[in-house]
Design a protein around this motif. Structure first.
Motif, PDB file in Angstrom:
ATOM      1  N   ARG A  82       8.810   5.343  11.382  1.00 45.05           N
ATOM      2  CA  ARG A  82       8.647   6.777  11.131  1.00 45.05           C
ATOM      3  C   ARG A  82       9.875   7.507  11.662  1.00 45.05           C
ATOM      4  O   ARG A  82      10.257   7.312  12.819  1.00 45.05           O
ATOM      5  CB  ARG A  82       7.399   7.270  11.853  1.00 45.05           C
ATOM      6  N   PRO A  83      10.499   8.345  10.839  1.00 47.25           N
ATOM      7  CA  PRO A  83      11.635   9.115  11.359  1.00 47.25           C
ATOM      8  C   PRO A  83      11.158  10.243  12.270  1.00 47.25           C
ATOM      9  O   PRO A  83      10.558  11.206  11.808  1.00 47.25           O
ATOM     10  CB  PRO A  83      12.318   9.654  10.101  1.00 47.25           C
ATOM     11  N   ASP A  84      11.389  10.086  13.559  1.00 52.71           N
ATOM     12  CA  ASP A  84      11.015  11.120  14.519  1.00 52.71           C
ATOM     13  C   ASP A  84      12.166  12.101  14.682  1.00 52.71           C
ATOM     14  O   ASP A  84      13.325  11.754  14.460  1.00 52.71           O
ATOM     15  CB  ASP A  84      10.713  10.477  15.880  1.00 52.71           C
ATOM     16  N   GLY A  85      11.828  13.310  15.113  1.00 57.24           N
ATOM     17  CA  GLY A  85      12.900  14.246  15.462  1.00 57.24           C
ATOM     18  C   GLY A  85      12.846  15.593  14.785  1.00 57.24           C
ATOM     19  O   GLY A  85      13.819  16.348  14.842  1.00 57.24           O
ATOM     20  N   MET A  86      11.757  15.904  14.118  1.00 57.95           N
ATOM     21  CA  MET A  86      11.591  17.214  13.490  1.00 57.95           C
ATOM     22  C   MET A  86      12.815  17.597  12.655  1.00 57.95           C
ATOM     23  O   MET A  86      13.167  16.892  11.729  1.00 57.95           O
ATOM     24  CB  MET A  86      11.335  18.285  14.571  1.00 57.95           C
ATOM     25  N   ALA A  87      13.475  18.715  13.045  1.00 56.07           N
ATOM     26  CA  ALA A  87      14.559  19.260  12.229  1.00 56.07           C
ATOM     27  C   ALA A  87      15.741  18.301  12.107  1.00 56.07           C
ATOM     28  O   ALA A  87      16.562  18.418  11.203  1.00 56.07           O
ATOM     29  CB  ALA A  87      15.014  20.593  12.808  1.00 56.07           C
TER      30      ALA A  87
END
Lengths: 942, 89
Positions: free
Chosen positions: B27-32
């Motif tokens: 899962r790509p984490d990191g919001m913006a």
């Protein structure tokens, strides 16, 4: 005896008479007759009208291949589109021909056939295009087609389902299948042998032969006895209709036990297909006339049912088996004239308007007859082999497709392996067993030397005069195939769809190959170059009742029941289904709406008692529990103090609101997720997925304890007093709103949680499910002096709507984001990852014209709005929806209508007046805040 | 009907299982910090290979997620593996 019944012979009991009606007329049959054999015996020649042209049609085959004799049966049970050849005659049956009115003999649509040359294949597609096909479809459908659907409430066959494993499944109990099953059983294999016939034996039931010094039928009976002794299962009336993934074979058994059908799901180690072969027709004009039938079927009617196919019979053939059939009929005393194309003699046309009267041969001579038996060669029944991805190859000598390379675990024997002579069966079975690695003790034959099955091609030809029928069930003639070729529908799959060749209930069992052969010659291709269409299950139609089995209604979707259901019933509750649970909608007599108003008012005035047991109680336990909930919930949960509760939303990864609920932090490492009652399974799965994806599975655990506890809710200004009367000393400082406490109530250990779905002071009291009744009685008794009233779901829905509290799936839909509900806080403040976070930053999520959750005030005296009514506006002269009303009630507390809605830019339009449209009628509404009762929330502590 | 093997419960009918996603699928984490394209790819795209596939499935009876390798054309299942107890991300 009747017209065509011979004096002796057959497997029927002439001493037992059976009477049923066909198209209103009584037909006399004997025990053991099928509907078809009884009709033939009685001289009923026209048994059906054809699908499209309403041509008269007679019985064509003697088994599952039957294209014509399709009937609807009602009483004692109803069957739609039954093949008259595979249904036993029973006393009192009411049998009706299909696609004929009033009867098959005098069908009022018979005139259509006179216009046949104006309505060839695809006529409908080409003609009824303007303005739209749907305008014409109903009347055309009424004039074409097969049976009528069984009316609701009519008795249909009941069905069971059985799952079973075995070492070897043998499909087909003719000579090859019986022998293969016996040999396999003798090696100690667990064997299931199935056959779609009423009796085992296959061709042995009608062809004379000698096996091991016995006649065929006796050998078949003895073999079955030996199979039983060896522990094998022998199933008759059982069709193996499909092979599915991982070797599952599905069998449909009719009338298995006490009239109940049975669906078998078999997981065999090996499958031996001894499915036989199906005879084909010959191409001559009017080859569909009643009185024309397959030669093998004619012999079967004589020898199985004691019914002569005719008094003066012409057998037309192009092969040696057809000639053998003629010889056998002749030996049994039937007057037979052989027309064998191998000797240069062919039928040109059949004469007779409603039944065969004579045939004219290609040399111009005429033979008077009352039946024509045709044998145009045999097509091995390889549907299951093909379903299992077996590839057919063309055999020019046999003029048919045969099985190609073996499919692992599946082998083919007997006529299905193109061994059309009984002498070949032993070798064929040996080979099949060895291919399946079953050591039957014999040296397996490496390859079979096929004896001279002699056949000369006799496929339909282009330009033949008269109407030469290819597919009887779908009324496809040679000319239709020629039309398809002219219009370039030359691929076999296009041919099928353009002409309907090989469609409907018989799936072209007797007709496909002739159509393919004609297309081949029209397009200068070989038959294998044209190829066959894809074989898909089912081989024959399977009753829907068998496919569903017991999985219907409550067995398909078992209702969930409250521990307190009997208590509710005793109090006069009306029960309805809410999210899978059977819950009280209201209590007492009278209309539900009035009761709900009454109950809601009582809850506001004094105190209500409510069964909230279905509310989710998913325990999340462990040192990473807070972290997991921080991720799964939109709202922060790790900052919650032990003993306190917080409301939150759960978002899917696409940012959409999946569920809402209260999280209770029992202690540092233990939480209870109180999600919506209808979403418990989904939320549980979601928690598990993220737990296993992102967390250490030995540091956080999930336990769904929803049904382990019952929850009784007290709500209203007197709720605290009731609890005190029940013996609980409550201090608002220690049990404030949104806190929880584990306490004793008498001898009951309970959890009391102060959360409110009504806006009034509320206590959710949870107890072990088996103690629910005692808790309910205690609280009810204690509440009596305060006028405590039980309330159902309908009243609760009103109470929460007055407060603007959402119900997931009612006030939200599959596009609702948290900001649409006014919940922006966590997105701005939360610093850790959470499910769906990135989705809240997309262009779609941030567009300014998103729907907002607001309230609507009614501006007239028209009562509550209709739920689902749209807010509308005119934009550039066009009517446009602004959103819709999600909840609408009469508020008993405020004595006026209230409504909740999702309206575009609703938050910036508070105070605006919009138009609301429902079924064309328009009313005006003022946009307001969703909460219209006690907006300050004073009553939570009132 | 296919038979899948749960590493914890053994061979069971396919109706007891739910597809979870590709294995692996971080899962790509990191919001913006995550681009719209990356997020969209994560949300909507599966490998959908013709042939050998590695996938995550959940056995709904025990709720355990496991890796299953199978062939999407022949439907042959070539292996089932329990995931490690450590965080998978």
């Amino acid at each position: 005896m009747t017209a065509y019944r011979v004096a002796t012979g057959g497997l029927v009991d002439r001493s037992k008479t059976i009477r049923f009606t066909f198209d209103g007329k009584t037909v006399e049959a004997v025990e053991g007759d099928t509907i078809a054999s009884a009709l033939l015996a009685s001289g009923v020649s026209i048994v059906a009208r054809s699908f499209k042209y309403h041509r008269p049609r007679g019985v064509w085959g003697a088994g599952v291949e039957e294209p014509n004799a399709i009937v609807d049966v009602s009483g004692p049970v109803s069957l739609t589109n039954a093949r008259a050849t595979t249904v036993l005659a029973r006393n009192g049956m009411i049998v009706c021909s299909v696609n004929a009115a009033p009867t098959a003999v005098s069908d009022r649509n018979a005139f259509i056939d006179r216009f046949a040359r104006f309505i060839p294949a695809a006529f409908y597609y080409k003609t009824f295009m303007f303005p739209t096909w749907s305008l014409f479809e109903p009347s055309i459908r009424k004039m074409a087609g097969l049976g009528t659907i069984v009316p609701e409430g009519a008795a249909v066959p009941a069905a069971d389902q059985v799952n079973v494993g075995c070492d070897v499944l043998v499909v087909g109990a003719g000579p090859a299948g019986l022998l293969a099953a016996l040999r396999a059983a003798e090696t100690g294999c667990k064997v299931i042998l199935c056959d779609d016939g009423f009796a085992v034996g296959g061709s042995l039931l009608h062809r004379s032969c000698s096996i091991d010094g016995m006649d065929g039928r006796s050998w078949a009976d003895e073999t079955v006895a030996r199979l039983h002794a060896l522990g094998a299962s022998v199933l008759t009336r059982t069709t193996a209709f499909g092979i599915y993934d991982h070797g599952l074979v599905a069998l449909s058994q009719l009338d298995a036990v006490n009239g109940r059908d049975r669906l078998w799901r078999v997981r065999p180690g090996k499958v031996i297909l001894a499915t036989g072969a199906i005879e084909r027709s010959l191409p001559f004009a009017n080859n569909d006339r009643p009185g024309v039938m397959l030669a093998e079927a004619g012999l079967a009617y004589l020898k199985r049912y004691g019914v002569a196919p005719g008094r003066k019979v012409v057998v037309a053939t192009n092969n040696s088996v057809g000639k053998a059939t003629a010889d056998e009929l002749s030996a049994l005393g039937i007057s037979v004239t052989l027309v064998d194309s191998r000797n240069g003699s062919e039928i040109a046309t059949v004469n007779g308007a409603k039944h065969v009267e004579s045939v004219t041969l290609s040399d111009g001579s005429t033979i008077t007859c009352d039946a024509v038996l045709v044998s145009g060669g045999f097509t091995p029944t390889l549907h299951l082999y093909c379903q299992a991805k077996g590839k057919l190859t063309w055999d020019e000598t046999l003029q048919t497709f045969v099985a190609g390379a073996p499919v692992p675990g599946i082998s083919v024997a007997g006529a299905a392996a193109a061994c059309f002579d009984i002498a070949l069966v032993v070798d064929s079975v040996r080979l099949a067993l060895s291919q399946c690695e079953i050591d039957a003790g014999n040296t397996p034959a490496s390859a079979l030397s096929l004896p001279a099955f002699d056949i000369s091609p006799a496929w339909p030809k282009a330009g033949q005069s008269g109407r030469v029928w290819i597919d009887l069930q779908n009324d496809v003639t040679a000319k239709d195939i020629e039309l398809a070729a002219r219009e370039n529908f030359v691929s076999v799959e296009h041919l099928k769809r353009y002409t309907t060749l090989g469609m409907a209930t018989d799936q072209g069992k007797t007709s496909n190959l002739a159509g393919i052969a004609l297309m081949a010659s029209l397009t200068d291709r070989s038959i294998p170059e044209v190829g066959t269409t894809t074989y898909r299950p089912p081989f024959t139609p399977v009753p829907f009742t068998s496919l569903s089995g017991a999985r219907q209604e409550t067995m398909l979707n078992p209702p969930r029941r409250l521990a307190l259901e009997e208590v509710h019933r005793a109090m006069g509750a009306r029960l309805m289904e809410y999210g899978g649970w059977i819950r009280p909608s209201h209590y007492g007599e009278g209309p539900m709406e009035e009761a709900a108003q009454r109950e809601a008012l009582a809850a506001r005035e004094s105190v209500a008692i409510f069964d909230g047991s279905p509310l989710g109680k998913i325990e999340v336990v462990g040192p990473q529990a807070a972290e997991l909930l921080d991720f799964v919930f939109y709202n922060s949960m790790s900052s919650l103090k032990p003993g306190r509760c917080r409301y939150g939303l759960i978002l899917s990864e696409s940012g959409l609101v999946y569920d809402d609920g209260v999280v209770i932090r029992v202690d540092e490492n233990r939480f209870i997720v109180s999600c919506s009652s209808s979403h418990v399974a989904g939320v549980h799965t979601m928690l598990e997925s993220w737990r296993q994806d992102r967390f250490s599975t030995d540091k956080v655990f999930i336990h769904n304890a929803t049904t382990a506890y019952a929850t009784v809710t007290l709500s209203g200004p007197k709720s605290k007093a009731v609890l005190e009367a029940a013996g609980l000393v409550i201090d608002d400082a220690t049990l404030a709103h949104m806190t929880t406490s584990e306490v004793s109530l008498g001898d009951l250990a309970v959890r009391v949680t102060r959360v409110s779905f009504t806006g009034d002071r509320s206590y959710e009291v949870s107890v072990r499910a088996d103690q629910a009744e005692r808790l309910w009685q205690l609280l009810s008794e204690s509440g009596k002096p305060f006028g405590i009233a039980p309330i159902g779901m309908e009243a609760l829905l009103i109470l929460r709507a007055e407060k603007g509290y959402i119900v997931i799936g009612k006030d939200t839909d599959g596009t609702t984001l948290p900001m649409d509900l006014g919940m922006n806080g966590p997105l701005k403040s939360k610093r850790v990852e959470f499910s769906g976070n990135r989705s809240l930053l997309t262009a779609e999520a941030t567009r300014p014209d998103r729907p907002n959750f607001i309230g609507l005030e009614v501006m007239d005296d028209g009562g509550p709005f209709a739920p689902g009514a749209h807010g509308i506006e005119m934009t550039e002269g066009r009517l446009r929806s602004l959103g819709y009303i999600t909840s609408s009630y009469h508020s008993p507390t405020l004595n006026k209508p209230i409504a909740l809605a999702l309206i575009e830019r609703g938050y910036s339009r508070i105070g605006d007046i919009i138009e609301v449209q429902h079924l064309g009628a328009r009313r005006r509404a003022r946009i307001c805040a969703p909460c219209v009762f006690d907006p300050e929330g004073d009553r939570l502590n009132g | 009907m296919q038979i899948f093997t749960c590493p914890f419960c053994g061979p069971r009918s396919e109706t007891e299982f739910h597809f979870v996603g590709d294995f692996p699928k971080p899962r790509p984490d990191g919001m913006a910090k995550v681009s719209a394209e990356m997020w969209s790819d994560y949300l909507h795209n599966q490998n959908n290979p013709k042939g050998a596939a590695s996938e995550l499935w959940m056995h709904m009876a025990c709720h355990e997620i496991f890796r299953m390798d199978r062939h999407t054309v022949t439907h042959e299942v070539t292996g089932s593996y329990a995931l490690s107890s450590e965080a998978q991300s």
